[in-house]
Structure formats: structure tokens, C-alpha cells
Design a protein around this motif. Sequence first.
Motif, PDB file in Angstrom:
ATOM      1  N   LYS A  22       0.830  -1.201   0.000  1.00  0.00           N
ATOM      2  CA  LYS A  22       0.000   0.000   0.000  1.00  0.00           C
ATOM      3  C   LYS A  22       0.868   1.256   0.000  1.00  0.00           C
ATOM      4  O   LYS A  22       0.583   2.227  -0.718  1.00  0.00           O
ATOM      5  N   ALA A  23       1.945   1.246   0.796  1.00  0.00           N
ATOM      6  CA  ALA A  23       2.852   2.398   0.840  1.00  0.00           C
ATOM      7  C   ALA A  23       3.500   2.636  -0.524  1.00  0.00           C
ATOM      8  O   ALA A  23       3.602   3.778  -0.992  1.00  0.00           O
ATOM      9  N   MET A  24       3.918   1.550  -1.179  1.00  0.00           N
ATOM     10  CA  MET A  24       4.545   1.692  -2.493  1.00  0.00           C
ATOM     11  C   MET A  24       3.539   2.187  -3.531  1.00  0.00           C
ATOM     12  O   MET A  24       3.883   2.982  -4.417  1.00  0.00           O
ATOM     13  N   GLU A  25       2.296   1.749  -3.430  1.00  0.00           N
ATOM     14  CA  GLU A  25       1.260   2.232  -4.349  1.00  0.00           C
ATOM     15  C   GLU A  25       1.071   3.744  -4.208  1.00  0.00           C
ATOM     16  O   GLU A  25       0.896   4.455  -5.209  1.00  0.00           O
ATOM     17  N   ILE A  26       1.105   4.222  -2.971  1.00  0.00           N
ATOM     18  CA  ILE A  26       0.956   5.663  -2.728  1.00  0.00           C
ATOM     19  C   ILE A  26       2.117   6.431  -3.351  1.00  0.00           C
ATOM     20  O   ILE A  26       1.923   7.436  -4.051  1.00  0.00           O
ATOM     21  N   LEU A  27       3.347   5.958  -3.120  1.00  0.00           N
ATOM     22  CA  LEU A  27       4.522   6.638  -3.679  1.00  0.00           C
ATOM     23  C   LEU A  27       4.528   6.565  -5.199  1.00  0.00           C
ATOM     24  O   LEU A  27       4.919   7.521  -5.879  1.00  0.00           O
ATOM     25  N   MET A  28       4.090   5.434  -5.737  1.00  0.00           N
ATOM     26  CA  MET A  28       4.031   5.269  -7.188  1.00  0.00           C
ATOM     27  C   MET A  28       3.055   6.274  -7.802  1.00  0.00           C
ATOM     28  O   MET A  28       3.353   6.915  -8.826  1.00  0.00           O
ATOM     29  N   ALA A  29       1.902   6.441  -7.169  1.00  0.00           N
ATOM     30  CA  ALA A  29       0.895   7.379  -7.682  1.00  0.00           C
ATOM     31  C   ALA A  29       1.421   8.811  -7.653  1.00  0.00           C
ATOM     32  O   ALA A  29       1.243   9.574  -8.611  1.00  0.00           O
ATOM     33  N   ILE A  30       2.090   9.177  -6.553  1.00  0.00           N
ATOM     34  CA  ILE A  30       2.651  10.529  -6.445  1.00  0.00           C
ATOM     35  C   ILE A  30       3.732  10.744  -7.498  1.00  0.00           C
ATOM     36  O   ILE A  30       3.792  11.787  -8.155  1.00  0.00           O
ATOM     37  N   GLY A  31       4.584   9.740  -7.662  1.00  0.00           N
ATOM     38  CA  GLY A  31       5.645   9.834  -8.657  1.00  0.00           C
ATOM     39  C   GLY A  31       5.111  10.023 -10.062  1.00  0.00           C
ATOM     40  O   GLY A  31       5.652  10.808 -10.851  1.00  0.00           O
ATOM     41  N   GLU A  32       4.035   9.321 -10.381  1.00  0.00           N
ATOM     42  CA  GLU A  32       3.430   9.446 -11.711  1.00  0.00           C
ATOM     43  C   GLU A  32       2.820  10.837 -11.902  1.00  0.00           C
ATOM     44  O   GLU A  32       2.945  11.450 -12.967  1.00  0.00           O
ATOM     45  N   ILE A  33       2.162  11.349 -10.867  1.00  0.00           N
ATOM     46  CA  ILE A  33       1.523  12.671 -10.961  1.00  0.00           C
ATOM     47  C   ILE A  33       2.558  13.763 -11.220  1.00  0.00           C
ATOM     48  O   ILE A  33       2.347  14.661 -12.044  1.00  0.00           O
TER      49      ILE A  33
END
Length: 407
Positions: free
Chosen positions: A21-32
Motif C-alpha cells: 500500500k505504501a509503495m502504491e501511494i509513492l508510485m501514484a505521487i511519482g506518476e503525478i
Amino acid sequence: MYLTKDEEKILDGEAGWGKKKAMEILMAIGEIYNADKLIKIDNAHVSGASYKNLGDAGLEFLKDLSIDAKVVVDTTLNPIGLDRIQWQWMNIDPKFVEKQMEVLSAYKKMGISDVCTCTPYYLKDIKQGENLSWAESSAIVYANSVLKAKTNRESGISALASAIIGKTPNYGYLLSENRIPNISININDKIQDSDYGILGFLTGSLIKGKIPYFFLSSTPLDDELKHLGAGLASSGSVALFYYGYNRSSSREQNNILNGDIKSRRADQRYLDDLKFDEEIEITKKDIDEVYTEKKHKDADLVVIGCPHCSVSELKRINSLLKNKKVKKDFMICTSQYIKDRYVNLINEIENSGAKVICDTCPVVSPLRGYSCAMVNSGKAYNYMPTMNNIPTKIGTTEECINESLVV
């Protein structure tokens, strides 16, 4: 955003649901934000600790996350909604206390320090150039501007995700090219004390997310820079500022950009070549108008310590309260870390009848029952009327002390 093989395994859930879940959050921020990769952080600071802000949904998420997620870097926590020892003096509902302690328990289970403060830089040694993942707007701007570390303006959840993974997306204020000042703020008058918090409050509302360079006629103390940044971050989305002497001053400039902009020569000492998008002048008269705006109101609560008081601020408060007795509720906020180390100083302050409160602040606690508060902070002046529904006026530190002494 590029992920290493180990990072991909975390995203696939091989390290557990919490890390996934933590990696999903960071991945989403990185993509944005078009980050190219994740980079390691030295430590994290997590906001979103008060049950007042989290509610039941936030509490349940933290409980779920804490089942198998642990932080992997030194991580501190923002203020919660109460003082764990003196919550009854604060008139906090026992049901709120129960929920708040559940929140704190979930964070502690993940390995986060339970010294709850908005000034984590008093707890640990932050080195210039370190990569951080900090939430809490006043701490972010202090870290970037005064300590010359690097952090984006994180949310509580993104800082928590970074603490669990030990990394953050590489974008924004972590990159030197995004740390160049683009607007100048000229102050031709000498200012001091709470003037800096008001200066930040006024400037933030004018410049929003720009990076200001303050040309000052006074030399600010670290505590004054703290309040300048807190005011900036509360009324605007400012995460970084610079400061130096007024351009008309004959004193030599100390170019504090050298640590941030690699392309500039290390021996460059003046700022004449910087190109600002805009120049703004703020006068002492502008600042004084904020002091007088609500001066006619009688306060029944006085609050100092937003952000949390440093030792030097506590010593000054003590000197102003010496041999005096307060007549109103007087809340002085600091961290338990400082309170435990300066017991005699705290006792002397509390001999006046003032209360030194830890773990919380007036912004994130459910304060009630007051008709007007007086503060010495631009941040508290901005937030308390909306977040606590308490009309608020601002004064200097000495004026706040004097207000507490009259019926």
C-alpha cells in the motif's frame, strides 16, 4: 517512474500488504509529478496524528496499515489532539481521548516516535543537503530554508508511505533547479518578534506557492525565522524561502544559494544577477495594521507555542512572567522532549499559573469554551478562527504575557 526489481517486488505485495500500500501511494505521487525514480531519505516526519483531523476512517486505515507495516527510517510524529497528562485541564471529551490514544497506538506499533511535536528539528540533528520526507507545513519550510535540507511539501499519508519504504519520489524541492527564488520581498523597516510571523502571514497570501527572497533590514533569530516560515506556509503553499540584508544595506551579502544551485560559482557572494518575476514591498505599517485589526476584543485565552516553543522562547517567557500571576487561561505549547529536559524552567513558568502543554497545539486540539484567543503566531492567527471557531487576535510575545495578567 522507474522501479528497481526490489521495489517492484514490494509493489507486487511480496513484502506484505502494508508495504504494498505504501509503495502504491509513492508510485501514484511519482506518476503525478513525473518523478524519474525513488531516492533514499534520511528521516521522515508524519502529520495527520490528531483524531480531530483523522476521524474514524483515518483511524481504521492506520490500524490496518500497522498490522504488518513498520517504518525503516527515523520517524517522528506531529502533535495529537491533547496533552496526554493534562487533557482534563484542556476540557477534552473522554471519548475523544480514547480515540486519540488508539491513533497514537497504531503509529507506535509501526515504530514511530511518540514525541508529538511540530518542531522535530529540536529532536534530531538535521544536516545540510539531507533528503527528508516531512509533512507539517511549518517544519517543511524550516527544514528547507533554515536547515538547508531538502523535502517536498508532503501530506501525512505520503510521509508515512516514505517512512515505511525509506524512499520518496525524486521531484520538486528535492531537485536543485526547483529551489531558485523567483520573487523578492523588500522590508525596509526593522522588525522583530511576532512581526516575522505577521510578515509570513501577509506574504504567503500574496505569493501562494512561489519561492521568496526576503531582503531584510534586521537580522532575524532562528525563532523568528521559524515564525516567518510558519506564517508563510499557513496562508500560502510556501515550502522554501531565502533571506538576506536589504539591497540598500552596505553590509556584505551572504549568498545562501550556494548550497542549492550547483551551477553557481562557490565564491559568488551577491544576488544582483538573480532575476525575480515580481518584487513586493511590505512595510512595518502593513504589519502593525494586523496587530490593531482585532485589538479591541478581550481575550479569555492566551496561547504561545505555535509552532512549539524552543528552549530560548521558554526562557524569555519565564523572564517576562517572573514574580507575576496570570489571571486567564494561558497555554504554552512545547514538546515533551524539551519539557522533560528543562524541569526547573517549566516549574518556574507554571508557578505563574500558566500551563506548559505538550503533545498538542491549539490548531489540532478540539479547544472549546473560549470567546477570543490572543496569540503571538501568524500561523495560529490564521488557523484558529477556522479550525477552532475561536476569534483570534495577535500581539507580540510581551503583549501576550501582559494580556494574561489582566482580568
